[in-house]
Design a protein around this motif. Structure first.
Motif, short mmCIF file in Angstrom:
data_model
loop_
_atom_site.label_atom_id
_atom_site.label_comp_id
_atom_site.label_asym_id
_atom_site.label_seq_id
_atom_site.Cartn_x
_atom_site.Cartn_y
_atom_site.Cartn_z
N TYR A 102 11.56 84.27 33.64
CA TYR A 102 11.99 83.09 34.37
C TYR A 102 13.31 82.61 33.77
O TYR A 102 13.42 82.45 32.56
N LEU B 237 5.60 74.38 32.00
CA LEU B 237 4.75 75.56 32.24
C LEU B 237 3.41 75.40 31.51
O LEU B 237 2.37 75.73 32.04
N VAL C 59 2.18 82.10 41.18
CA VAL C 59 1.78 83.28 40.40
C VAL C 59 0.37 83.06 39.84
O VAL C 59 -0.50 83.93 39.91
N LEU C 60 0.12 81.86 39.31
CA LEU C 60 -1.20 81.57 38.73
C LEU C 60 -2.29 81.54 39.80
O LEU C 60 -3.40 81.99 39.57
N ARG D 282 12.95 85.90 37.95
CA ARG D 282 13.10 84.80 38.90
C ARG D 282 13.98 83.72 38.30
O ARG D 282 13.66 83.21 37.24
N MET E 71 -0.47 80.53 30.24
CA MET E 71 0.90 81.05 30.34
C MET E 71 1.33 81.33 28.92
O MET E 71 1.33 80.42 28.08
N ILE F 164 8.66 75.73 38.67
CA ILE F 164 7.26 75.41 38.42
C ILE F 164 6.39 75.80 39.62
O ILE F 164 5.33 76.40 39.49
N ASP G 295 6.93 78.11 41.69
CA ASP G 295 6.82 79.56 41.70
C ASP G 295 5.76 80.01 40.70
O ASP G 295 4.93 80.86 41.00
N ALA G 296 5.78 79.38 39.52
CA ALA G 296 4.77 79.74 38.51
C ALA G 296 3.37 79.39 39.01
O ALA G 296 2.42 80.13 38.78
N ILE H 47 5.35 85.47 29.86
CA ILE H 47 6.63 85.00 30.40
C ILE H 47 7.74 85.12 29.36
O ILE H 47 7.51 84.86 28.18
N LEU I 267 11.34 83.41 28.83
CA LEU I 267 12.00 82.24 29.39
C LEU I 267 13.45 82.15 28.90
O LEU I 267 13.70 82.22 27.70
#
Ligand code: GDP
Length: 590
Positions: free
Chosen positions: A443, A407, A480-481, A465, A417, A474, A476-477, A390, A392
């Motif tokens: 992000y 995260l 993804v995970l 994003r 992450m 969060i 959204d993350a 990521i 950030l």
């Protein structure tokens, strides 16, 4: 031009929610309603018909449609517009604020030390609910100990939060989590009451807090001509606590909170755990209706009889009405956190409802049996820790740290992450290059994406994003995970058979016969072959026969013939035991 369809999960929607869905200021909607003779507040429920009339009046090309997938009984607490028989209900209050500003201490004082201090330690998804009686009136308090719980509350419990008490330490002022709490309250269309805490401390400066809230967050105290209730308190000396509670009750009165106390109960699962000796223990918050022992509850794919109904202190309850937190023992399986529950008067209805739900929501990656090599592949892959890179970016250092911390909390044994780059300010071309080189997702929190940078990102196929609400980032993350989580292997036993005769054995095939000693036997599944305590092999069942006829299943006590496919030549003997099972991979979520 075709109208844009907006799917609504229930038969009604709040004014606030409709405004959010339509991307309109809520005041615009309220004034349009007013023009049409409806005097409404943000939390008022509209039926879809009325909502559609207002949308048409506003000349918006939007058509509301009740989402067909939504099960009307399970979709929403407010699947009805309350009529005259609805009665006043207690407010549901969430206490939020920056870490160490005194949320727990304040809860302790309000609940008269009912919440054991330190109990909420750690970051969990758990939200606990308690009820206190002040001046003869009940107040329900939600305790949301960390970011994760915040996020969970936003996802599932926003609708049930009527008032948010935002705790700000007078000696520390507004901090990143204070800002998050304000955003949460606004999103949930909850009323804000500010508790300026730690007024007993020498460095306390409530004016500075008010100044910050008024100038930076559009929360102006009443004494400065605004409409936000702010109360100076000290959880240590208990100064101001009565006034805070008076204000909560006053705000709640103005909100005119109602629910039915005659309907069957419905509400939200706020915690579920297995407890030794008791089985599944579920904490619920009743939103509407009356929950009584003996009724049947459905929550998602599970159901159960309310064997025991307890209050938040573990004392037996004869009934739990609206806004009441309660604990129920009797569910068959653990319901999920945040799931809605609905009460039914008979078991058959409840079971059917939960089965129907399970059928609709079954998330299977594959229902096919896996060969051993495929299995090995997946098992090995599962052992390797998956990682998401990521980059950030955030508007200020405070929020950058806060997002990075949140995260990090998502990490577990299997997933990590990795922040490969971070910084304060808008997304730049350098960020795109870094992300492209390290296969990272960018992000952004409260930052801009200049058009030239956006074009470069498209060329480099870098995902960006940007969010202005931490929970959304969060969430959204998390999604993804979830994609990376390897599926869970689930084996289901079907039955057993004892071999009575072996008729043919070739390199890859066995034809044998035997008696089913347990469960059932069917074609297309897997078997393990046992001789005593030794497992000889695994094989596939090609066909099952009974009296020379191919059949789909044979049950315990019956004789049958089997055609099996083996990997190598296997000499099966009379007396060998065959175990029948299926092997499936089920998608997991965080
Ligand atoms: P939380 O992280 O927001 O739940 O904060 P806590 O309730 O755990 O409080 C953090 C620290 O501030 C603890 O050491 C409390 O004793 C202290 N504290 C909380 N409220 C007050 C107050 O009104 N006055 C003073 N002097 N200390 C307080």
């Amino acid at each position: 031009m075709a109208k844009k369809k907006l799917f609504i999960a229930s038969a009604v929607i709040t004014v606030g929610e409709l405004a959010t869905q339509l991307n309109l200021p809520v005041t615009r909607l309220i004034s349009e309603l007013f023009k049409n003779g409806i005097v409404a507040t943000v939390n008022q429920w509209l039926d879809l018909e009325t909502a559609q009339i207002i949308i048409d009046e506003l000349n918006l090309d939007v058509e509301l449609e009740k989402s067909s997938a939504a099960d009307s009984a399970l979709a929403s607490k407010h699947d009805r517009v309350y009529d005259d028989t609805a009665t006043k209900r207690p407010p549901v209050v969430a206490v939020m604020g920056h870490v160490d500003h005194g949320k727990t201490s304040l809860m302790d004082v309000i609940l008269d030390a009912k919440v054991a201090s330190g109990e909420a330690g750690g970051i969990t998804q758990h939200i606990s609910a308690h009820q206190t009686i002040y001046k003869g009136l009940p107040i329900t308090l939600l305790d949301t100990p960390g970011h994760e719980a915040f996020s969970a509350l936003r996802q599932h419990g926003a609708a049930l939060t009527d008032i948010v008490i935002i705790v700000v330490a007078a000696d520390d002022g507004v901090k990143p989590q204070t800002i998050e709490a304000i955003k949460f309250a606004r999103q949930a269309h909850a009323k804000i009451v500010v508790a300026i805490n730690k007024m007993d401390k020498p460095g306390a400066d409530s004016n500075r807090v008010k100044q910050q809230l008024a100038t930076e967050h559009e929360l102006t105290p009443e004494e400065w001509g605004g409409n936000t209730v702010m109360v100076e308190v000290s959880a240590k000396t208990k100064e101001g606590i009565d006034k805070l509670l008076d204000m909560v009750l006053l705000v709640s009165d103005l909100e005119d909170l109602k629910a039915s106390d005659t309907d069957a109960a419905e509400g939200l699962v706020i915690e579920a755990r297995m407890q030794q000796g008791q089985g599944v223990v579920v904490s619920l918050l009743v939103e509407n209706g009356i929950l009584t022992p003996g009724s049947y509850l459905v929550a998602g794919g599970t159901y159960g009889k309310v064997r025991t109904l307890l209050d938040d202190m573990g004392k037996p309850l004869a009934k739990a009405g609206p806004s009441r937190p309660a604990t129920v023992i009797g569910f068959k399986k653990l319901p999920k956190f945040g799931e809605r529950f609905v009460a039914f008067s008979n078991e058959k209805q409840a079971r059917q409802k939960s089965e129907q739900y399970s059928m609709q929501h079954r998330e299977e990656v594959s229902s096919q049996n896996m060969s051993s090599s495929e299995l090995l592949d997946i098992m090995t892959k599962r052992k390797e820790k998956q990682s998401v890179n990521i980059v950030l970016k955030a508007d200020v250092q405070g929020s950058l740290t806060s997002v990075a911390d949140s995260l990090r909390m998502l990490e577990n044994d299997e997933l990590s992450m990795k922040v490969v780059g971070s910084g304060v300010g808008d997304v730049t071309e350098n960020d795109i290059r870094l992300a492209a080189g390290s296969h990272a997702i960018i992000y952004g929190f409260n930052v801009q994406l200049p058009p030239a940078v956006k074009r470069l990102a498209q060329r480099e196929k870098v995902t960006i994003r940007i969010f202005s609400i931490i929970y959304e980032l969060i969430d959204d993350a998390v999604s993804v995970l979830n994609e990376l989580l390897s599926p869970e292997l689930v084996e289901k036993e079907l039955g057993e058979l004892v071999v009575k005769g072996v008729f043919r054995t070739t390199k890859n095939e066995i034809v044998c016969g035997g008696q089913v000693t347990k469960g059932k036997v069917q074609p297309g599944v897997l078997i393990r072959i046992w001789r005593g305590k030794e497992q000889l092999s695994e094989a596939d069942v090609i066909s099952v026969q009974r009296q020379q006829q191919e059949v789909k299943e044979v049950f315990e006590g019956e004789m049958c013939g089997l055609q099996l496919k083996t990997k190598t030549k296997l000499l099966m003997e009379e007396g060998d035991r065959i175990e029948f099972f299926t092997r499936e991979f089920i998608k997991r979520t965080l």
